[in-house]
Design an enzyme around this catalytic site. Sequence first.
Site, PDB file in Angstrom:
ATOM      1  N   SER A 136       0.854  -1.152  -0.008  1.00  0.00           N
ATOM      2  CA  SER A 136      -0.096   0.005  -0.065  1.00  0.00           C
ATOM      3  C   SER A 136       1.050   1.240  -0.097  1.00  0.00           C
ATOM      4  CB  SER A 136      -0.867  -0.049   1.334  1.00  0.00           C
ATOM      5  OG  SER A 136      -1.681   1.375   1.294  1.00  0.00           O
ATOM      6  N   LYS A 162      -0.849  -0.923  -4.408  1.00  0.00           N
ATOM      7  CA  LYS A 162      -1.957  -0.085  -4.088  1.00  0.00           C
ATOM      8  C   LYS A 162      -1.814   1.353  -3.924  1.00  0.00           C
ATOM      9  CE  LYS A 162      -4.702  -0.027   0.031  1.00  0.00           C
ATOM     10  NZ  LYS A 162      -5.400  -0.946   1.174  1.00  0.00           N
ATOM     11  N   LEU A 163      -2.533   2.327  -4.713  1.00  0.00           N
ATOM     12  CA  LEU A 163      -2.098   3.820  -4.324  1.00  0.00           C
ATOM     13  C   LEU A 163      -3.303   4.215  -3.786  1.00  0.00           C
ATOM     14  CD1 LEU A 163      -1.048   4.918  -7.847  1.00  0.00           C
ATOM     15  CD2 LEU A 163       0.440   4.099  -6.294  1.00  0.00           C
ATOM     16  N   LYS A 164      -2.982   5.062  -2.663  1.00  0.00           N
ATOM     17  CA  LYS A 164      -3.811   5.732  -1.699  1.00  0.00           C
ATOM     18  C   LYS A 164      -4.045   7.020  -2.619  1.00  0.00           C
ATOM     19  CE  LYS A 164      -4.180   3.372   2.380  1.00  0.00           C
ATOM     20  NZ  LYS A 164      -5.399   3.026   2.779  1.00  0.00           N
ATOM     21  N   ASP A 190      -7.169   2.973  -3.320  1.00  0.00           N
ATOM     22  CA  ASP A 190      -7.930   3.117  -1.882  1.00  0.00           C
ATOM     23  C   ASP A 190      -8.083   4.441  -1.487  1.00  0.00           C
ATOM     24  OD1 ASP A 190      -9.064   2.683   0.591  1.00  0.00           O
ATOM     25  OD2 ASP A 190      -7.521   1.550   1.333  1.00  0.00           O
ATOM     26  N   ASN A 192     -10.291   5.364   1.023  1.00  0.00           N
ATOM     27  CA  ASN A 192     -10.757   5.583   2.600  1.00  0.00           C
ATOM     28  C   ASN A 192     -11.711   6.548   2.878  1.00  0.00           C
ATOM     29  OD1 ASN A 192      -7.460   4.835   3.128  1.00  0.00           O
ATOM     30  ND2 ASN A 192      -8.877   3.904   4.349  1.00  0.00           N
ATOM     31  N   GLU A 215     -11.004   0.786  -3.754  1.00  0.00           N
ATOM     32  CA  GLU A 215     -11.312   0.284  -2.470  1.00  0.00           C
ATOM     33  C   GLU A 215     -12.041   1.565  -1.500  1.00  0.00           C
ATOM     34  OE1 GLU A 215      -7.902  -1.211  -0.431  1.00  0.00           O
ATOM     35  OE2 GLU A 215      -8.698  -1.019   1.429  1.00  0.00           O
ATOM     36  N   ASP A 240     -14.085  -1.837   2.402  1.00  0.00           N
ATOM     37  CA  ASP A 240     -13.199  -2.236   3.328  1.00  0.00           C
ATOM     38  C   ASP A 240     -13.851  -1.541   4.700  1.00  0.00           C
ATOM     39  OD1 ASP A 240     -11.249  -1.826   5.633  1.00  0.00           O
ATOM     40  OD2 ASP A 240      -9.729  -0.687   4.394  1.00  0.00           O
ATOM     41  N   LYS A 264     -10.198  -7.293   6.993  1.00  0.00           N
ATOM     42  CA  LYS A 264      -9.326  -7.141   8.111  1.00  0.00           C
ATOM     43  C   LYS A 264      -9.730  -7.685   9.469  1.00  0.00           C
ATOM     44  CE  LYS A 264      -7.389  -2.684   6.371  1.00  0.00           C
ATOM     45  NZ  LYS A 264      -7.954  -1.404   6.433  1.00  0.00           N
ATOM     46  N   GLY A 292      -4.551  -4.625   5.875  1.00  0.00           N
ATOM     47  CA  GLY A 292      -3.571  -4.309   7.111  1.00  0.00           C
ATOM     48  C   GLY A 292      -3.813  -3.029   7.874  1.00  0.00           C
TER      49      GLY A 292
END
Length: 370
Positions: A136, A162-164, A190, A192, A215, A240, A264, A292
């Site tokens: 990540s 995975k790129l935030k 992702d 968030n 995500e 997630d 998770k 994670g």
Amino acid sequence: MKLEAVELIRLNVPLKSAFRTSFSSVNLHQVVWVHAITDVGEGWAECGANERPDYSSEYHTGAMAVMKEFILPEMFELGDDLTAESIGPKLHWMKQHRMAKAAVETAILDAQLRAEEKSLASYLGATKSRVPAGVSVGIMNSLEELMGYVESYLAEGYLRIKLKIEPGWDYEPVKLVRESFGNDLLLQVDANTAYTRNDFDLLKRLDEFNLLLIEQPIDEEDMLGHAKLAAYIDTPVCLDESIVSADIARDAIELGAAEIINIKPSRVGGYLESKRIHDVSLKNNIPVWCGGMLETGIGRAANLALAALPGFTLPGDTSASSRYFETDLTIPFELQNGYIDVPTRPGIGVDPIPEIVERFTVSKDWIRSN
Ligand code: SMG
Ligand code: MG
């Protein structure tokens, strides 16, 4: 078995570099460990809660308080009838607090499995001895900085990136990474929860990059919004934060809100519930992968056991210890040709290294049965 005492350990472990998401930037892995002392031996677990209630509503001080005031007294009350499997039903009355429950359940499960000389992987039904590792990659200050990190992770052998992302850091970085490393790179993003229902056209622009998944693009409580987005864009929507139980997973799948699920264990209340989410996903042909929370070796070991189940068909965020830490607090997990070995020793399969733990310990608190 019987729970005799619990030690709650607060640790501050420095990260190699800051990890920035759409909701925070951290330099330290501030974490709580649960060390359970039972009549059959000891067990260890890492609590997934962050220092602040930013990823979920749980946070350290709150998680430790709910353990002390409510969860541990229930465990002591079970007396000789304590088993890892009895914890879920015993705590069923208690709303939420899944990260706190997960940590206590996992520490007790670890003690139980060590006594039975059985690994967590075999207890859960693992079918693999090593799992493919993804990494990540946080939000950076510049595209150059991002390219440097992605290049070095690929050179180390990571099998998926995975790129935030967040508004203002999405289309350009994804385009650059896709164009620089080619179409074969397994690439996902992702958010968030950083976007809203007003951003669907912007998110649709990411379709051109053939991503594995996006995500948690919008609010965790907006299940219908995710279903609408999933119907609108080609990139598979992966949940997630929204998936906190097997029942919610079942509903999200039926609604079309979850085309892929990030499991998770801390978020969902532990490894037993994680296995149930795995099972419901597998039954519905929904791929899962293991997420994670920047875990030290104690949490990482257990996640690797889960990631070895048959429904985990995508590389997870289960990176090597060196992704975050100069020194892990257990034997470090290492990458071998892009894979990490699943621990085979009893329980979670690793032990804390006392001298290193001591170095990063902020406080210790003993709770005993009265
Ligand atoms: O363990 O490598 C890891 C972290 C992976 O990106 C990661 N986790 O939403 O999936 C996620 C984030 C949450 C991090 S909270 C600081
Ligand atoms: Mg996530």
